[in-house]
Design an enzyme around this catalytic site. Structure first.
Site, short mmCIF file in Angstrom:
data_model
loop_
_atom_site.label_atom_id
_atom_site.label_comp_id
_atom_site.label_asym_id
_atom_site.label_seq_id
_atom_site.Cartn_x
_atom_site.Cartn_y
_atom_site.Cartn_z
N LYS A 182 0.83 -1.21 0.00
CA LYS A 182 0.00 0.00 0.00
C LYS A 182 0.87 1.27 0.00
O LYS A 182 2.09 1.18 0.05
CB LYS A 182 -0.96 -0.04 1.19
CG LYS A 182 -1.83 -1.32 1.23
CD LYS A 182 -2.84 -1.38 0.11
CE LYS A 182 -3.41 -2.73 -0.24
NZ LYS A 182 -4.01 -3.58 0.72
C1 PLP Z 1 -5.11 -4.67 0.98
C2 PLP Z 1 -6.58 -4.56 0.99
C3 PLP Z 1 -7.36 -4.94 2.10
C4 PLP Z 1 -6.78 -5.67 3.28
O1 PLP Z 1 -5.74 -5.01 3.91
P1 PLP Z 1 -4.87 -5.82 4.98
O2 PLP Z 1 -4.17 -4.73 5.72
O3 PLP Z 1 -3.92 -6.68 4.19
O4 PLP Z 1 -5.78 -6.60 5.82
C5 PLP Z 1 -8.71 -4.72 2.07
N1 PLP Z 1 -9.31 -4.17 1.00
C6 PLP Z 1 -8.61 -3.81 -0.10
C7 PLP Z 1 -9.33 -3.19 -1.24
C8 PLP Z 1 -7.23 -4.01 -0.14
O5 PLP Z 1 -6.56 -3.70 -1.24
#
Ligand code: PLP
Length: 369
Positions: A182
């Site tokens: 992210k």
């Molecule tokens: C990465 C992601 C998540 C989950 O995030 P985590 O921190 O890995 O639990 C949820 N929704 C979307 C759209 C994502 O890209």
């Protein structure tokens, strides 16, 4: 040329030294760094209440629990997202009701949301896809008229703005992810932004074993809480990242600008270049059939040229878990087209502009134009 992955976190030396310091301090689990990280995130989000989590998935699940959503309830969510979004809805016992997305913004279609509302609907869970804000005015207008909660899956959207306001600085419950892919990372981690202090207290119980402490330090357990608190080691990474978030996002935007400038292939659908985009991903749609190559073969050839390509995402409703809810091909044509044609091109702050040109040259070489 060094292999170019589709994403890569940028953790600086100052942060690495800071992490070493936390490790030497003897206080590894939730402590002063978590407190500082939450305070700085709150500042970043214009003073909202912010709580960190071990993942965005955990934050979303707790958000649903805060709203009391469970058995017999429906939550409307886009058919184009990561599996975490509908999974948490199912984990609390509710039903994910998918709707299609707009082909340009890749965000939830508000007319479809309106049509999907039933007496069982309790919440809308939009996704700010790839870092472009969903239409928040439209969403909150629908929510208000139908008395629904909004749980924003803002996993892609730290730094995204809607009409100049940061996602997470307004609205109902907003969840961010700090997974290494992210825009900023705590290794694994997430955060929930909210506005109601009473719900924040409930969150604290749900996040940590249901434990309630009184002023004298006496403990009671008041609900079967989970275990989602962030570690101080992770929070120290987050502090170093948050400091550079604006710099990261500016670099992403400039790299994307260069992708737009260099793009020459016809008949592809580039992502909408909307205002306030945090450019978590740059993912054009390529009609592989027209180029007489499968997406798999394309990705393999790019890999051979030293370039990593991601797929974000296959349409959710075609996975076996959700097919069991009655969904099938043809239900959501836009999500299905994105699922078939999308490719995530390399985009991360440490990339150079020349890397963008190499990616474009490789694509043109393979697709023959
Ligand atoms: C990465 C992601 C998540 C989950 O995030 P985590 O921190 O890995 O639990 C949820 N929704 C979307 C759209 C994502 O890209």
């Amino acid at each position: 040329m060094e292999y170019l992955p589709f994403t890569k976190p940028d953790v600086d030396e100052e942060t690495i030294l800071g992490v070493a310091e936390v490790l030497r301090s003897g206080w590894l689990a939730t402590g002063p760094n978590v407190q500082a990280f939450e305070a700085q995130l709150s500042d970043y989000l214009e003073g909202r209440i912010v709580r960190s989590f071990t993942s965005a998935t955990g934050a979303l699940e707790v958000a649903l629990e805060i709203c009391g959503i469970g058995e017999g309830d429906e939550v409307i969510t886009p058919a184009m997202s990561f599996a975490a979004t509908p999974n948490v809805i199912m984990r609390v016992g509710a039903k994910p009701v998918f709707v299609d997305v707009d082909i340009h913004s890749r965000n939830i279609d508000l007319d479809a949301v309106e049509k999907a509302i039933t007496p069982k609907t309790r919440a809308i869970m939009p996704v700010h896809f790839a870092g472009l804000s969903a239409n928040c005015d439209g969403l909150y207008d629908i929510a208000q008229r139908h008395d629904l909660r909004v749980i924003e899956d803002a996993a892609h959207a730290i730094g995204t703005t809607w009409h100049g306001k940061k996602i997470g600085s307004f609205g109902d419950l907003v969840s961010f992810s700090f997974h290494p892919n992210k825009n900023m990372t705590t290794i694994e981690g997430g955060a929930l932004s909210l506005s109601d202090p009473l719900e924040a207290e409930k969150l604290d119980r749900l996040r940590f074993h249901g434990i309630l402490k009184d002023d004298e330090g006496n403990q009671d357990v008041v609900l079967p809480g989970g275990k989602y608190n962030l570690s101080d080691v992770a929070a120290r990474v987050g502090l170093g990242q948050l400091k550079r978030l604006e710099e990261f996002n500016e670099k992403r935007a400039r790299l994307v600008e260069h992708y737009f400038e260099c793009w020459s292939l016809e008949n592809c659908l580039l992502p909408a270049n909307g205002a306030g985009h945090s450019w978590h991903m740059f993912a054009p749609l390529i009609p592989f059939e027209d180029f007489r190559i499968s997406r798999q073969a394309f990705i393999k050839k790019m890999h051979e040229k030293g370039i990593g390509i991601g797929i974000h995402y296959p349409a959710l409703h075609l996975f076996s878990l959700y097919r069991k809810l009655g969904y099938r091909e043809g239900d959501f044509p836009n999500a299905e087209r994105i699922g078939r044609e999308t490719v995530t091109l390399p985009l991360f702050p440490k990339m150079e502009f020349g890397d963008v040109e190499s990616v474009i040259a490789a694509i043109s070489g393979i697709l023959g134009s």
